[in-house]
Design a protein around this motif. Structure first.
Motif, mmCIF file in Angstrom:
data_model
loop_
_atom_site.group_PDB
_atom_site.id
_atom_site.type_symbol
_atom_site.label_atom_id
_atom_site.label_comp_id
_atom_site.label_asym_id
_atom_site.label_seq_id
_atom_site.Cartn_x
_atom_site.Cartn_y
_atom_site.Cartn_z
ATOM 1 N N LYS A 167 0.886 -1.723 0.364
ATOM 2 C CA LYS A 167 -0.400 0.715 0.110
ATOM 3 C C LYS A 167 0.925 1.166 -0.232
ATOM 4 N N SER A 168 2.041 1.233 1.166
ATOM 5 C CA SER A 168 2.717 2.351 0.387
ATOM 6 C C SER A 168 4.746 2.283 0.822
ATOM 7 N N TYR A 169 4.489 0.907 0.807
ATOM 8 C CA TYR A 169 6.110 0.714 0.941
ATOM 9 C C TYR A 169 6.422 -1.208 -0.206
ATOM 10 N N PRO A 170 6.178 -0.894 -1.283
ATOM 11 C CA PRO A 170 6.301 -2.294 -2.215
ATOM 12 C C PRO A 170 7.340 -2.810 -1.975
ATOM 13 N N ILE A 171 8.460 -2.443 -1.923
ATOM 14 C CA ILE A 171 9.850 -2.988 -1.726
ATOM 15 C C ILE A 171 10.627 -2.710 -0.479
ATOM 16 N N TYR A 172 9.854 -2.514 0.878
ATOM 17 C CA TYR A 172 10.224 -2.684 2.276
ATOM 18 C C TYR A 172 11.135 -4.311 3.366
ATOM 19 N N PHE A 173 10.414 -5.047 2.218
ATOM 20 C CA PHE A 173 11.583 -6.350 2.701
ATOM 21 C C PHE A 173 12.580 -6.497 1.937
ATOM 22 N N ASP A 174 12.067 -6.221 0.659
ATOM 23 C CA ASP A 174 14.165 -6.060 -0.014
ATOM 24 C C ASP A 174 14.714 -5.315 0.823
ATOM 25 N N HIS A 175 14.125 -4.052 1.052
ATOM 26 C CA HIS A 175 15.307 -3.181 1.114
ATOM 27 C C HIS A 175 15.454 -3.645 2.807
ATOM 28 N N LEU A 176 15.071 -4.753 3.434
ATOM 29 C CA LEU A 176 15.273 -5.139 4.949
ATOM 30 C C LEU A 176 16.760 -5.746 4.182
ATOM 31 N N LYS A 177 16.297 -7.107 3.618
ATOM 32 C CA LYS A 177 16.938 -7.837 3.094
ATOM 33 C C LYS A 177 18.475 -7.594 2.360
ATOM 34 N N ALA A 178 18.126 -6.361 1.789
ATOM 35 C CA ALA A 178 18.938 -6.146 1.488
ATOM 36 C C ALA A 178 20.586 -5.282 2.308
ATOM 37 N N LEU A 179 19.642 -5.276 3.927
ATOM 38 C CA LEU A 179 20.568 -4.992 4.807
ATOM 39 C C LEU A 179 19.991 -5.685 5.593
ATOM 40 N N GLY A 180 20.191 -6.987 4.760
ATOM 41 C CA GLY A 180 21.211 -8.706 6.223
ATOM 42 C C GLY A 180 19.672 -9.070 6.850
#
Length: 430
Positions: free
Chosen positions: A410-423
């Motif tokens: 709804k607001s942050y489609p790549i939220y989990f992609d960003h978190l995964k990129a941070l480890g």
């Protein structure tokens, strides 16, 4: 789809903050209300943005886009007749478009999310629009709803700001287009004044003249104005970044988030101040927030009305703070995609957090040692709840499973992609 969040001790890396959802939806609307062609650079891509694009297309705007920009040719004061509009699960989009729909003879808003947006009240805006000569058929102030307008009147208008500032924003978008001058008086209290500041900023950029009182409770709006076609640049999004920053704060971390302007009018920029008050090691310079977290936090007390869409993430951080934290003046959280006080705290308790609620407060008794986790959690189809619960999962003793976590889009489609990129250890499951 569900998300499994596995405890993660360390986060490391750099990301670009997502573009602001709030500014993107407002720029889309004012571009549609102009009679020329506008360009929006670096727009947010979210379900809210998709809902606004869908609605303005249905109302006659020409919308063309690529990976970096959206180009919109507007319809001005004359939206094309349409029988039906679908705002998805986007409350702000519904409320903004309700006023614009008053320019048309008849429009039906469907109820695509009866368990979420379908439960949210819109009575205060309905009352204001009816005072302007607009007929509205509704279901106890909720969707489905039919608006019969065509010739709304300006003049003296009153609207309550007790539940949401979005009702006022909606009227501020419409009234400059009316034949008469208008005066808007806000009744009771006005929630989320900082968000009204964003609306006024965008309207000014679009060439609209509005005289606002210092306390933002009274407005004078000349009629017969025209929105000017412009080029707009969308800034980085603090509400979404709040969860990323909270995740960095509760772990051993070295995380950098770019595109977060220090002088932004987004109230959620206050999350940086909240984290500083929690003694999280961070710097904020030249649009860059750098967190070097050690997982040790101290309790805080803050007025949550200043940063409504960042409160849940800060509550998640406070779950692991030493002492008792208090976030007050947050009753308007009850009128979002879900009841973000009762519903959210119920899920936090499942994970092992010690939290309590009052009508307009969230109280958190911190557990620096962490929480048990090992549970399945219902995020109530709410993107902010999903993001905040993820933060808790990073410091749980056992993984948590967040149901229907795909609604984060709804607001942050790549939220989990960003978190995964941070480890972060996060995994989608059916």
């Amino acid at each position: 789809m569900d998300m499994i969040v596995t405890p993660t001790g360390k986060l490391n890396g750099e990301i670009q903050a997502l573009s602001s959802k709030n500014y993107t939806t407002r720029y889309l609307l004012v571009s549609a209300l102009s009679e020329g062609t506008s360009t929006i650079l670096y727009p947010a891509h979210s379900e809210d943005g998709e809902a606004m694009r869908r609605c303005i297309r249905d109302l006659g705007a020409v919308v063309e886009e690529d990976s970096e920009k959206i180009v919109i040719t507007g319809f001005g004061r004359n939206p094309h007749p349409t029988k039906e509009l679908d705002v998805g699960n986007a409350g702000a989009v519904l409320r903004f478009i309700m006023s614009i729909a008053a320019l048309l003879p008849e429009v039906n808003f469907i109820n695509a999310y009866p368990e979420s947006l379908g439960k949210r009240p819109h009575d205060d805006l309905i009352v204001a629009l009816e005072s302007m000569g607009v007929e509205i058929e509704h279901t106890n102030g909720r969707l489905p709803m039919t608006i019969k307008g065509g010739n709304p009147r300006g003049g003296k208008i009153k609207v309550s700001g007790h539940v949401s500032s979005q009702f006022l924003s909606s009227l501020l978008f419409l009234t400059p287009l009316l034949d008469e001058d208008s005066e808007i008086e806000v009744l009771h209290d006005l929630k989320s004044k900082v968000v009204i500041g964003q609306t006024l900023e965008v309207l000014a950029q679009a060439g609209i003249v509005i005289e606002a009182s210092e306390d933002l409770m009274h407005y004078k709006i000349p009629g017969k104005q025209k929105y000017k076609a412009q080029t707009y640049t969308v800034q980085g999004d603090y509400p979404g970044s709040a969860a990323i920053l909270a995740a960095a704060a509760v772990t051993e971390s070295d995380v950098v988030v770019h595109r977060l302007m220090e002088e932004s009018k987004q109230g959620e920029r206050a999350v940086v101040d909240v984290l500083r008050a929690m003694n999280v090691p961070l710097t904020h310079e030249n649009g860059v927030v750098h967190v070097k977290g050690n997982g040790r936090l101290t309790a805080v007390e803050f007025d949550g009305d200043e940063f409504t869409d960042g409160v849940l993430a800060m509550v998640a951080a406070a779950v692991f703070a030493e002492g008792t934290s208090r976030f007050y003046n947050v009753e308007n959280l009850r009128y979002k995609e879900c009841d973000r006080i009762t519903d959210y705290l119920a899920e936090l308790r499942k994970a092992g957090a010690r939290v309590e609620e009052k009508k307009d407060e969230i109280i958190v008794h911190g557990r620096p040692e962490g929480v048990e986790g090992g549970v399945e959690i219902d995020a109530h189809y709410d993107h902010r709840v999903i993001m905040a619960l993820t933060v808790v999962g990073l410091r749980s003793a056992a993984p948590i499973r967040i149901k229907d976590a795909h609604h984060v889009a709804k607001s942050y489609p790549i939220y989990f992609d960003h978190l995964k990129a941070l480890g972060a250890k996060v995994e989608w499951v059916d």
